[in-house]
Design an enzyme around this catalytic site. Structure first.
Site, short mmCIF file in Angstrom:
data_model
loop_
_atom_site.label_atom_id
_atom_site.label_comp_id
_atom_site.label_asym_id
_atom_site.label_seq_id
_atom_site.Cartn_x
_atom_site.Cartn_y
_atom_site.Cartn_z
N CYS A 185 0.84 -1.22 0.00
CA CYS A 185 0.00 0.00 0.00
C CYS A 185 0.86 1.26 0.00
O CYS A 185 2.01 1.25 0.44
CB CYS A 185 -0.94 0.01 1.20
SG CYS A 185 -0.13 0.09 2.80
N VAL A 186 0.26 2.32 -0.53
CA VAL A 186 0.89 3.64 -0.56
C VAL A 186 -0.17 4.66 -0.11
O VAL A 186 -1.35 4.51 -0.45
CB VAL A 186 1.40 3.97 -1.98
CG1 VAL A 186 1.76 5.45 -2.13
CG2 VAL A 186 2.60 3.10 -2.33
N ARG A 192 0.62 7.25 -7.52
CA ARG A 192 1.14 7.52 -8.88
C ARG A 192 2.43 8.33 -8.87
O ARG A 192 2.67 9.15 -9.74
CB ARG A 192 0.09 8.20 -9.76
CG ARG A 192 -1.17 7.41 -9.95
CD ARG A 192 -0.93 5.97 -10.42
NE ARG A 192 -0.42 5.80 -11.75
CZ ARG A 192 -1.18 5.63 -12.82
NH1 ARG A 192 -2.49 5.61 -12.69
NH2 ARG A 192 -0.66 5.46 -14.01
N ASN A 193 3.25 8.09 -7.88
CA ASN A 193 4.58 8.69 -7.86
C ASN A 193 5.67 7.64 -7.98
O ASN A 193 6.84 7.94 -7.75
CB ASN A 193 4.78 9.47 -6.56
CG ASN A 193 4.21 10.87 -6.65
OD1 ASN A 193 4.74 11.71 -7.36
ND2 ASN A 193 3.11 11.10 -5.95
N GLY A 194 5.29 6.42 -8.28
CA GLY A 194 6.29 5.36 -8.41
C GLY A 194 6.71 4.75 -7.08
O GLY A 194 7.66 3.95 -7.04
N TYR A 197 6.06 0.91 -6.96
CA TYR A 197 7.02 0.27 -7.85
C TYR A 197 8.39 0.19 -7.17
O TYR A 197 9.07 -0.85 -7.21
CB TYR A 197 7.11 1.04 -9.17
CG TYR A 197 7.95 0.37 -10.21
CD1 TYR A 197 7.41 -0.63 -11.03
CD2 TYR A 197 9.29 0.70 -10.38
CE1 TYR A 197 8.19 -1.27 -11.98
CE2 TYR A 197 10.07 0.07 -11.31
CZ TYR A 197 9.52 -0.92 -12.12
OH TYR A 197 10.31 -1.55 -13.05
N ASN A 223 -9.01 -5.33 -8.76
CA ASN A 223 -8.07 -4.27 -8.35
C ASN A 223 -7.14 -3.93 -9.53
O ASN A 223 -6.01 -4.41 -9.63
CB ASN A 223 -7.26 -4.73 -7.13
CG ASN A 223 -6.51 -3.59 -6.47
OD1 ASN A 223 -6.26 -2.56 -7.10
ND2 ASN A 223 -6.16 -3.77 -5.21
N ALA A 225 -5.59 -1.20 -10.45
CA ALA A 225 -4.34 -0.47 -10.19
C ALA A 225 -3.24 -1.44 -9.74
O ALA A 225 -2.12 -1.39 -10.26
CB ALA A 225 -4.59 0.59 -9.12
N TYR A 230 1.69 -4.75 -10.62
CA TYR A 230 2.45 -6.00 -10.59
C TYR A 230 2.91 -6.42 -11.99
O TYR A 230 4.02 -6.92 -12.16
CB TYR A 230 1.61 -7.11 -9.94
CG TYR A 230 1.25 -6.80 -8.50
CD1 TYR A 230 2.21 -6.31 -7.61
CD2 TYR A 230 -0.04 -6.96 -8.03
CE1 TYR A 230 1.88 -5.99 -6.30
CE2 TYR A 230 -0.38 -6.65 -6.71
CZ TYR A 230 0.59 -6.17 -5.86
OH TYR A 230 0.27 -5.85 -4.57
C1 LIG Z 1 -0.81 -8.21 -2.29
C2 LIG Z 1 -1.53 -6.94 -2.13
O1 LIG Z 1 -1.28 -6.26 -1.21
S1 LIG Z 1 -2.68 -6.49 -3.25
C3 LIG Z 1 -3.31 -4.95 -2.71
C4 LIG Z 1 -2.67 -3.77 -3.34
N1 LIG Z 1 -2.90 -2.59 -2.52
C5 LIG Z 1 -4.04 -1.86 -2.55
O2 LIG Z 1 -4.96 -2.10 -3.31
C6 LIG Z 1 -4.10 -0.71 -1.53
C7 LIG Z 1 -4.63 0.58 -2.12
N2 LIG Z 1 -3.83 1.01 -3.30
C8 LIG Z 1 -2.59 1.52 -3.17
O3 LIG Z 1 -2.04 1.65 -2.08
C9 LIG Z 1 -1.91 1.97 -4.45
O4 LIG Z 1 -2.87 2.39 -5.38
C10 LIG Z 1 -1.02 0.88 -5.12
C11 LIG Z 1 -0.12 0.24 -4.06
C12 LIG Z 1 -1.86 -0.20 -5.78
C13 LIG Z 1 -0.17 1.57 -6.17
O5 LIG Z 1 0.68 2.50 -5.51
P1 LIG Z 1 1.34 3.73 -6.30
O6 LIG Z 1 2.50 4.19 -5.51
O7 LIG Z 1 0.31 4.70 -6.64
O8 LIG Z 1 1.82 3.00 -7.63
P2 LIG Z 1 3.01 3.51 -8.59
O9 LIG Z 1 2.98 4.98 -8.67
O10 LIG Z 1 4.28 2.88 -8.15
O11 LIG Z 1 2.54 2.92 -9.99
C14 LIG Z 1 3.28 1.94 -10.68
C15 LIG Z 1 2.41 1.42 -11.82
O12 LIG Z 1 1.25 0.78 -11.28
C16 LIG Z 1 0.13 1.04 -12.15
N3 LIG Z 1 -0.86 1.84 -11.42
C17 LIG Z 1 -0.76 2.31 -10.16
N4 LIG Z 1 -1.89 2.94 -9.81
C18 LIG Z 1 -2.72 2.86 -10.86
C19 LIG Z 1 -4.04 3.31 -11.10
N5 LIG Z 1 -4.75 3.98 -10.17
N6 LIG Z 1 -4.60 3.05 -12.29
C20 LIG Z 1 -3.93 2.37 -13.24
N7 LIG Z 1 -2.66 1.91 -13.09
C21 LIG Z 1 -2.07 2.15 -11.89
C22 LIG Z 1 0.68 1.81 -13.32
O13 LIG Z 1 1.09 0.85 -14.29
C23 LIG Z 1 1.88 2.48 -12.72
O14 LIG Z 1 2.86 2.81 -13.66
P3 LIG Z 1 2.74 4.22 -14.46
O15 LIG Z 1 2.57 5.28 -13.42
O16 LIG Z 1 4.05 4.31 -15.20
O17 LIG Z 1 1.55 4.11 -15.35
#
Ligand SMILES: CC(=O)SCCNC(=O)CCNC(=O)[C@H](O)C(C)(C)COP(=O)(O)OP(=O)(O)OC[C@H]1O[C@@H](n2cnc3c(N)ncnc32)[C@H](O)[C@@H]1OP(=O)(O)O
Length: 264
Positions: A185-186, A192-194, A197, A223, A225, A230
């Site tokens: 989680c973030v 969307r700040n990486g 990743y 899910n 996003a 992943y």
């Molecule tokens: C095993 C598990 O824990 S599964 C549960 C995953 N966690 C959750 O669902 C908790 C709530 N969500 C979150 O905390 C966040 O939205 C996360 C962890 C899913 C993503 O965190 P972020 O820091 O925003 O992701 P980050 O910026 O690193 O994005 C990396 C890539 O993921 C994908 N991505 C991330 N968020 C999104 C979104 N909202 N919509 C589409 N693609 C997304 C994209 O491919 C993105 O690359 P890009 O920016 O070059 O397009």
């Protein structure tokens, strides 16, 4: 907390990771919320300088508490007008905190080792508009107040409770070389700040150092996003949960994603 990016200032980010080398068992307090949570709502798209992210490991309880609080606010969609909301969130954070400490201390059966990897940044650089994030996810390190803004667990084990089991490696020797990510989680203010990743990249490094050859993650089918995250990180589909099992467990169906790691 809806804020416009023009109101935010984001400084260098630091990633910390907690790890231990004991047998460990994962808690399951938040698993349902974790993998069914949709992260499609982006609250802020403020850019941050990811080149300034650093990585560290810690066992400090106040940082574990901050990570627990971040998980609760990330995996639950609380209605702001809910009666006793703060008490309820605190109760959930306490449960997660205790479970997290237990996992890290290696007191549960079936788990070889767990690392809790966190992203954090100095509180002095976070907008005061993010009062909730600052108050709930704060910890102190070397006399500095910091905020946990991202978190995950890396679990070295053969399987996670109530989850689809990874099939690789086919032959398992004395050493478990399979691991699962969980609790990814973030903070919504920094989506969307990486950051996620970067957390995944760190977890791969830690996993390689442990001798992990096969890394897994479960994700709810809805899910989008997390699935994209992943896939971008290199995971591929391996299997999915039968619908009956998801119904039985009263949660969205999960996919099991896999990634092979070359051990250093
Ligand atoms: C095993 C598990 O824990 S599964 C549960 C995953 N966690 C959750 O669902 C908790 C709530 N969500 C979150 O905390 C966040 O939205 C996360 C962890 C899913 C993503 O965190 P972020 O820091 O925003 O992701 P980050 O910026 O690193 O994005 C990396 C890539 O993921 C994908 N991505 C991330 N968020 C999104 C979104 N909202 N919509 C589409 N693609 C997304 C994209 O491919 C993105 O690359 P890009 O920016 O070059 O397009």
């Amino acid at each position: 907390m809806a804020l416009t990016s023009s109101l935010c200032y984001f400084p260098p980010i630091t990633i910390h990771s907690y790890s231990c080398s004991f047998p460990i068992s994962i808690f399951s307090n938040l698993r349902t919320q974790i993998q069914s949570s949709s992260s499609s709502t982006n609250i802020c798209t403020q850019n941050i300088d990811t080149s300034l992210i650093t990585i560290a490991e810690s066992f400090y309880e106040d940082e574990l508490w901050a990570a627990s609080s971040l998980r609760v606010r990330s995996f639950n969609q609380f209605r702001p007008d809910t009666f006793g909301l703060q008490d309820h969130a605190r109760y959930l954070a306490e449960r997660e905190f205790e479970a997290l400490k237990e996992r890290i201390s290696g007191k549960k059966m079936g788990f070889r080792r767990v690392s809790c990897i966190n992203a954090s940044l100095p509180m002095s650089h976070i907008s005061t508009l993010y009062a909730d994030l600052c108050s709930s996810c704060k910890f102190s390190a070397s006399g500095e107040d910091r905020i946990v803004v991202g978190s995950l667990d890396l679990n070295q084990c053969l399987n996670l409770p109530d989850e689809i089991v990874g099939m690789k490696p086919k032959v398992s020797g004395v050493d478990i070389t399979r691991a699962y990510l969980s609790n990814v989680c973030v903070a919504s203010e920094l989506h969307r700040n990486g950051l996620a990743y970067a957390l995944l990249e760190k977890s791969k490094l830690v996993a390689r150092n442990w001798g992990i050859t096969d890394l897994y993650v479960h994700v709810a089918v809805d899910n989008e996003a997390a699935k994209k995250l992943y896939m971008k990180s290199g995971f591929v589909y391996e299997s999915d949960e039968p619908a009956w099992q998801a119904r039985f467990l009263d949660r969205p169906r999960r996919l099991l994603l896999w990634m092979g790691l070359s051990v250093t």
